[in-house]
Design a protein around this motif. Sequence first.
Motif, PDB file in Angstrom:
ATOM      1  N   LEU A  36     -18.259  25.416 -12.524  1.00 15.61           N
ATOM      2  CA  LEU A  36     -18.802  24.302 -12.031  1.00 15.61           C
ATOM      3  C   LEU A  36     -18.393  23.042 -12.916  1.00 15.61           C
ATOM      4  O   LEU A  36     -18.060  21.759 -12.491  1.00 15.61           O
ATOM      5  CB  LEU A  36     -20.303  24.360 -12.060  1.00 15.61           C
ATOM      6  N   GLU A  37     -18.418  23.198 -14.132  1.00 12.14           N
ATOM      7  CA  GLU A  37     -17.897  22.051 -15.178  1.00 12.14           C
ATOM      8  C   GLU A  37     -16.648  21.544 -15.041  1.00 12.14           C
ATOM      9  O   GLU A  37     -16.292  20.271 -14.815  1.00 12.14           O
ATOM     10  CB  GLU A  37     -18.069  22.603 -16.605  1.00 12.14           C
ATOM     11  N   GLN A  38     -15.698  22.502 -14.526  1.00 16.96           N
ATOM     12  CA  GLN A  38     -14.473  22.278 -14.267  1.00 16.96           C
ATOM     13  C   GLN A  38     -14.143  21.542 -12.927  1.00 16.96           C
ATOM     14  O   GLN A  38     -13.758  20.194 -12.697  1.00 16.96           O
ATOM     15  CB  GLN A  38     -13.224  23.353 -14.077  1.00 16.96           C
ATOM     16  N   GLU A  39     -15.056  21.801 -11.792  1.00 18.36           N
ATOM     17  CA  GLU A  39     -15.189  21.216 -10.467  1.00 18.36           C
ATOM     18  C   GLU A  39     -15.834  19.904 -10.682  1.00 18.36           C
ATOM     19  O   GLU A  39     -15.198  18.961 -10.077  1.00 18.36           O
ATOM     20  CB  GLU A  39     -15.941  22.149  -9.630  1.00 18.36           C
ATOM     21  N   ILE A  40     -16.698  19.562 -11.411  1.00 17.48           N
ATOM     22  CA  ILE A  40     -17.378  18.325 -11.566  1.00 17.48           C
ATOM     23  C   ILE A  40     -16.366  17.267 -12.393  1.00 17.48           C
ATOM     24  O   ILE A  40     -16.119  16.237 -11.821  1.00 17.48           O
ATOM     25  CB  ILE A  40     -18.589  18.168 -12.530  1.00 17.48           C
ATOM     26  N   LYS A  41     -15.633  17.801 -13.214  1.00 16.80           N
ATOM     27  CA  LYS A  41     -14.631  16.953 -13.861  1.00 16.80           C
ATOM     28  C   LYS A  41     -13.414  16.480 -13.015  1.00 16.80           C
ATOM     29  O   LYS A  41     -13.006  15.355 -12.916  1.00 16.80           O
ATOM     30  CB  LYS A  41     -14.213  17.619 -15.285  1.00 16.80           C
ATOM     31  N   LEU A  42     -12.945  17.567 -12.442  1.00 21.97           N
ATOM     32  CA  LEU A  42     -12.105  17.330 -11.283  1.00 21.97           C
ATOM     33  C   LEU A  42     -12.292  16.286 -10.268  1.00 21.97           C
ATOM     34  O   LEU A  42     -11.717  15.467  -9.878  1.00 21.97           O
ATOM     35  CB  LEU A  42     -11.462  18.501 -10.554  1.00 21.97           C
ATOM     36  N   LEU A  43     -13.403  16.583  -9.629  1.00 25.47           N
ATOM     37  CA  LEU A  43     -14.084  15.631  -8.732  1.00 25.47           C
ATOM     38  C   LEU A  43     -14.239  14.273  -9.413  1.00 25.47           C
ATOM     39  O   LEU A  43     -13.872  13.036  -8.575  1.00 25.47           O
ATOM     40  CB  LEU A  43     -15.647  15.913  -8.161  1.00 25.47           C
ATOM     41  N   ILE A  44     -14.655  13.954 -10.691  1.00 29.84           N
ATOM     42  CA  ILE A  44     -14.743  12.467 -11.113  1.00 29.84           C
ATOM     43  C   ILE A  44     -13.354  12.006 -11.388  1.00 29.84           C
ATOM     44  O   ILE A  44     -13.113  10.919 -10.710  1.00 29.84           O
ATOM     45  CB  ILE A  44     -15.333  12.677 -12.528  1.00 29.84           C
ATOM     46  N   LEU A  45     -12.436  12.728 -11.588  1.00 24.94           N
ATOM     47  CA  LEU A  45     -10.998  12.403 -11.885  1.00 24.94           C
ATOM     48  C   LEU A  45     -10.683  12.008 -10.370  1.00 24.94           C
ATOM     49  O   LEU A  45      -9.684  11.028 -10.155  1.00 24.94           O
ATOM     50  CB  LEU A  45     -10.031  13.486 -12.404  1.00 24.94           C
ATOM     51  N   THR A  46     -10.663  12.688  -9.453  1.00 29.31           N
ATOM     52  CA  THR A  46     -10.309  12.323  -8.158  1.00 29.31           C
ATOM     53  C   THR A  46     -10.983  11.217  -7.513  1.00 29.31           C
ATOM     54  O   THR A  46     -10.270  10.305  -6.987  1.00 29.31           O
ATOM     55  CB  THR A  46     -10.762  13.507  -7.102  1.00 29.31           C
ATOM     56  N   ILE A  47     -12.279  10.916  -8.005  1.00 36.64           N
ATOM     57  CA  ILE A  47     -12.893   9.531  -7.448  1.00 36.64           C
ATOM     58  C   ILE A  47     -12.225   8.554  -8.364  1.00 36.64           C
ATOM     59  O   ILE A  47     -11.853   7.487  -7.819  1.00 36.64           O
ATOM     60  CB  ILE A  47     -14.403   9.434  -7.817  1.00 36.64           C
ATOM     61  N   ILE A  48     -12.019   8.606  -9.484  1.00 38.05           N
ATOM     62  CA  ILE A  48     -11.491   7.713 -10.357  1.00 38.05           C
ATOM     63  C   ILE A  48      -9.973   7.275  -9.912  1.00 38.05           C
ATOM     64  O   ILE A  48      -9.546   5.967  -9.700  1.00 38.05           O
ATOM     65  CB  ILE A  48     -11.157   8.084 -11.907  1.00 38.05           C
ATOM     66  N   ASN A  49      -9.151   8.172  -9.667  1.00 33.86           N
ATOM     67  CA  ASN A  49      -7.768   7.956  -8.973  1.00 33.86           C
ATOM     68  C   ASN A  49      -7.903   7.476  -7.298  1.00 33.86           C
ATOM     69  O   ASN A  49      -6.788   6.505  -7.057  1.00 33.86           O
ATOM     70  CB  ASN A  49      -7.121   9.064  -8.852  1.00 33.86           C
ATOM     71  N   GLU A  50      -9.057   7.628  -6.839  1.00 31.94           N
ATOM     72  CA  GLU A  50      -8.832   7.027  -5.394  1.00 31.94           C
ATOM     73  C   GLU A  50      -9.642   5.510  -5.497  1.00 31.94           C
ATOM     74  O   GLU A  50      -9.321   4.758  -4.348  1.00 31.94           O
ATOM     75  CB  GLU A  50      -9.607   7.867  -4.430  1.00 31.94           C
ATOM     76  N   LYS A  51     -10.041   4.988  -6.457  1.00 28.10           N
ATOM     77  CA  LYS A  51     -10.886   3.837  -6.445  1.00 28.10           C
ATOM     78  C   LYS A  51      -9.750   2.889  -7.116  1.00 28.10           C
ATOM     79  O   LYS A  51      -9.096   3.009  -7.795  1.00 28.10           O
ATOM     80  CB  LYS A  51     -12.058   3.746  -7.328  1.00 28.10           C
ATOM     81  N   ASN A  52     -10.202   1.581  -6.267  1.00 25.11           N
ATOM     82  CA  ASN A  52      -9.374   0.385  -6.831  1.00 25.11           C
ATOM     83  C   ASN A  52     -10.304  -0.422  -7.483  1.00 25.11           C
ATOM     84  O   ASN A  52     -11.096  -1.301  -6.821  1.00 25.11           O
ATOM     85  CB  ASN A  52      -8.644  -0.194  -5.853  1.00 25.11           C
ATOM     86  N   PHE A  53     -10.320  -0.612  -8.877  1.00 32.10           N
ATOM     87  CA  PHE A  53     -11.255  -1.143  -9.305  1.00 32.10           C
ATOM     88  C   PHE A  53     -11.077  -2.790  -9.437  1.00 32.10           C
ATOM     89  O   PHE A  53     -12.179  -3.210  -9.910  1.00 32.10           O
ATOM     90  CB  PHE A  53     -11.417  -0.690 -11.197  1.00 32.10           C
ATOM     91  N   ASN A  54     -10.115  -3.258  -8.839  1.00 31.28           N
ATOM     92  CA  ASN A  54      -9.945  -4.656  -8.774  1.00 31.28           C
ATOM     93  C   ASN A  54     -10.511  -5.231  -7.394  1.00 31.28           C
ATOM     94  O   ASN A  54     -11.018  -6.450  -7.506  1.00 31.28           O
ATOM     95  CB  ASN A  54      -8.416  -5.041  -8.788  1.00 31.28           C
ATOM     96  N   ASP A  55     -11.177  -4.451  -6.710  1.00 35.81           N
ATOM     97  CA  ASP A  55     -11.732  -4.666  -5.529  1.00 35.81           C
ATOM     98  C   ASP A  55     -13.272  -4.651  -5.613  1.00 35.81           C
ATOM     99  O   ASP A  55     -13.996  -4.634  -4.704  1.00 35.81           O
ATOM    100  CB  ASP A  55     -11.375  -4.060  -4.126  1.00 35.81           C
ATOM    101  N   VAL A  56     -13.687  -4.585  -6.686  1.00 30.61           N
ATOM    102  CA  VAL A  56     -15.216  -4.443  -7.009  1.00 30.61           C
ATOM    103  C   VAL A  56     -15.868  -5.986  -6.468  1.00 30.61           C
ATOM    104  O   VAL A  56     -15.363  -6.888  -7.143  1.00 30.61           O
ATOM    105  CB  VAL A  56     -15.628  -4.114  -8.326  1.00 30.61           C
ATOM    106  N   PRO A  57     -16.828  -5.865  -5.726  1.00 24.52           N
ATOM    107  CA  PRO A  57     -17.303  -7.182  -5.372  1.00 24.52           C
ATOM    108  C   PRO A  57     -18.249  -7.909  -6.584  1.00 24.52           C
ATOM    109  O   PRO A  57     -18.790  -7.017  -7.423  1.00 24.52           O
ATOM    110  CB  PRO A  57     -18.271  -6.857  -4.183  1.00 24.52           C
ATOM    111  N   GLY A  58     -18.255  -9.039  -6.706  1.00 23.11           N
ATOM    112  CA  GLY A  58     -19.187  -9.938  -7.509  1.00 23.11           C
ATOM    113  C   GLY A  58     -20.641  -9.591  -7.110  1.00 23.11           C
ATOM    114  O   GLY A  58     -20.790  -9.000  -5.898  1.00 23.11           O
ATOM    115  N   PHE A  59     -21.596 -10.196  -7.825  1.00 19.84           N
ATOM    116  CA  PHE A  59     -22.883 -10.046  -7.645  1.00 19.84           C
ATOM    117  C   PHE A  59     -23.148 -10.476  -6.082  1.00 19.84           C
ATOM    118  O   PHE A  59     -23.887  -9.826  -5.424  1.00 19.84           O
ATOM    119  CB  PHE A  59     -23.766 -10.502  -8.787  1.00 19.84           C
TER     120      PHE A  59
END
Length: 80
Positions: A36-59
Amino acid sequence: MRSQLNKTEIEELFRMLEPKIQNSLRETSVKYRDDLEQEIKLLILTIINEKNFNDVPGFFEFIEEGDIPEFFELIKKGEF
């Protein structure tokens, strides 16, 4: 402007999340914790790789485009 986290930033993120991950693993049978720990960390890595942190909206963009106005209306009505 870069859109991905570098290795150091990812390692820091995992250090920050480690207590929460370990706490969640305590709710799982001992024989499944490593998997489960491996699956959680893999899921986190997958999410990180799919997200574009430049498109985060302002407040204010977040407030205008998100569900925040509806949320405040529910609070005002006492429905939350």
